[in-house]
Design a protein around this motif. Sequence first.
Motif, short mmCIF file in Angstrom:
data_model
loop_
_atom_site.label_atom_id
_atom_site.label_comp_id
_atom_site.label_asym_id
_atom_site.label_seq_id
_atom_site.Cartn_x
_atom_site.Cartn_y
_atom_site.Cartn_z
N ASP A 14 1.18 -1.42 -0.25
CA ASP A 14 -0.68 0.26 -0.24
C ASP A 14 0.66 0.92 0.68
OD1 ASP A 14 -2.17 1.63 0.35
OD2 ASP A 14 -2.27 1.33 2.63
N ILE A 15 1.08 2.25 -0.68
CA ILE A 15 1.20 3.71 -0.98
C ILE A 15 0.73 4.02 0.42
CG2 ILE A 15 1.91 5.28 -2.66
CD1 ILE A 15 3.22 2.85 -3.21
N LEU A 16 -0.12 4.04 0.55
CA LEU A 16 -0.36 5.07 1.73
C LEU A 16 0.09 5.31 2.97
CD1 LEU A 16 -2.29 7.53 2.87
CD2 LEU A 16 -3.89 5.93 3.05
N TRP A 54 1.17 6.90 -9.83
CA TRP A 54 0.84 7.57 -8.38
C TRP A 54 1.93 6.96 -7.33
CZ3 TRP A 54 -2.04 3.66 -11.38
CH2 TRP A 54 -2.10 2.17 -10.74
N LEU A 55 2.67 6.23 -7.76
CA LEU A 55 3.86 5.48 -7.42
C LEU A 55 5.02 6.48 -7.35
CD1 LEU A 55 4.21 1.93 -8.29
CD2 LEU A 55 3.65 2.90 -6.32
N LEU A 56 5.56 7.78 -8.57
CA LEU A 56 5.94 9.17 -8.38
C LEU A 56 5.20 9.84 -7.98
CD1 LEU A 56 8.83 9.65 -9.41
CD2 LEU A 56 7.60 10.43 -11.79
N ILE A 57 3.93 10.36 -8.10
CA ILE A 57 3.54 11.55 -7.30
C ILE A 57 2.75 11.21 -6.09
CG2 ILE A 57 1.31 12.53 -8.24
CD1 ILE A 57 0.83 11.56 -10.93
N VAL A 58 2.80 10.36 -5.46
CA VAL A 58 2.60 10.51 -3.90
C VAL A 58 3.48 11.03 -3.26
CG1 VAL A 58 1.55 9.21 -2.18
CG2 VAL A 58 0.70 8.76 -4.40
#
Length: 391
Positions: free
Chosen positions: A171-173, A357-361
């Motif tokens: 989970d990226i979050l 999203w892996l780069l943006i977050v």
Amino acid sequence: MSEHRTAQPSQGSQPMSRSDAGQATDEIARRSSWVLMWRRFRRHKLAVISLIIIVFMYVVAIFADSLAPRPPGDYAVDYPYAPPQGIHLTDIGEGDGLGLYVYGMDQEVDDVTWERSYTEDREDPHRLGLFVSAGEEYRFLGMFETDVRLFGPEDPEAPFFLLGADSAGRDILSRVIFGTRVSLSIGLIGVVLSTVIGIVLGAAAGFLRGPVDAVIQRITEVFMSIPTLPLWMALAASLPQSWTPLQVYFGITVLLSLIGWTSLSREVRGRVLTLRSEDYVAAARLDGASRMRVVRRHILPALTSHIIATVTLAVPAMILAETSLSFLGLGLQPPVVSWGVLLQEAQNVRTVMTAPWLLIVPSAAVVLATLSLNFLGDGLRDAADPYGGGQ
């Protein structure tokens, strides 16, 4: 014949008498420098908002175990590169009523490109709740074991990726939240160490002068003359490969501190050279106070507000330094999770195209923290300026 009338002040705006003006002036004079600094800081709205954001980030870092929906290394191998899920307010018609839900995900794999695509499974809703069990225990603030997390699905096995997942289904979050703890703590600890070094060397150079000043200034010039990025890379490459991730963490913190003290040392030296000729400093020396006492009790307190503003502006530089080293593969390495490590894991073209999203977050987290700290530093600098005007 025209009448000559004397203008009378309106009832709502009575002029201030001399005694009232004198009392107001005396009241301002009696206020401490910290009270005046706080009053000026409150007028800087952007700095106040930035302070709230920074406090929130450090609260997230402290309570990362409870706020993150999953542990940072929790793999969900069935959901690689899962996209961010939406939260729905839905009545599933089985007596659960209205609430917050996420839907399960159906996968399809292209026979030619082997690319996965996900769609929401409306027949598989999962209710979200507060203070839910995540299945894996952790020590809350190092005091006791618990598996309760602030927010998440009531079913611990349900897929839950509010900001998407990486190639291993993590989970990226959750990883960004745990990365907040590492990145912000490196910035804070590194700045504390560099501040101590800068204050000690700068005060010694400015107060003692002579050979001591000459030696310290030549050392400072050597550090300032070396390009920052090659110096980072050289120091980071010198760390032993056999070190554990925790040892590398402290090593990166120390090496960033060894680089970040030069500008503060120069500023403290200049201020000390100015203050050492003040009357109250001369009076303290004539009274028999030692050099250390004069610096500690009379000179450094006059620099406090300036040092606070400088330190606040130095924290984002430390965060960017750690992020840059980790992005280049010379800083922290997995299983340690930081914003730089997350960016390093997302630096290939395939990731950017299929899972942006892996780069943006993590990039958004770095930008938000950096801008907030810079705006906070600007506000503190303006508030600490005694000639800024206004009380």
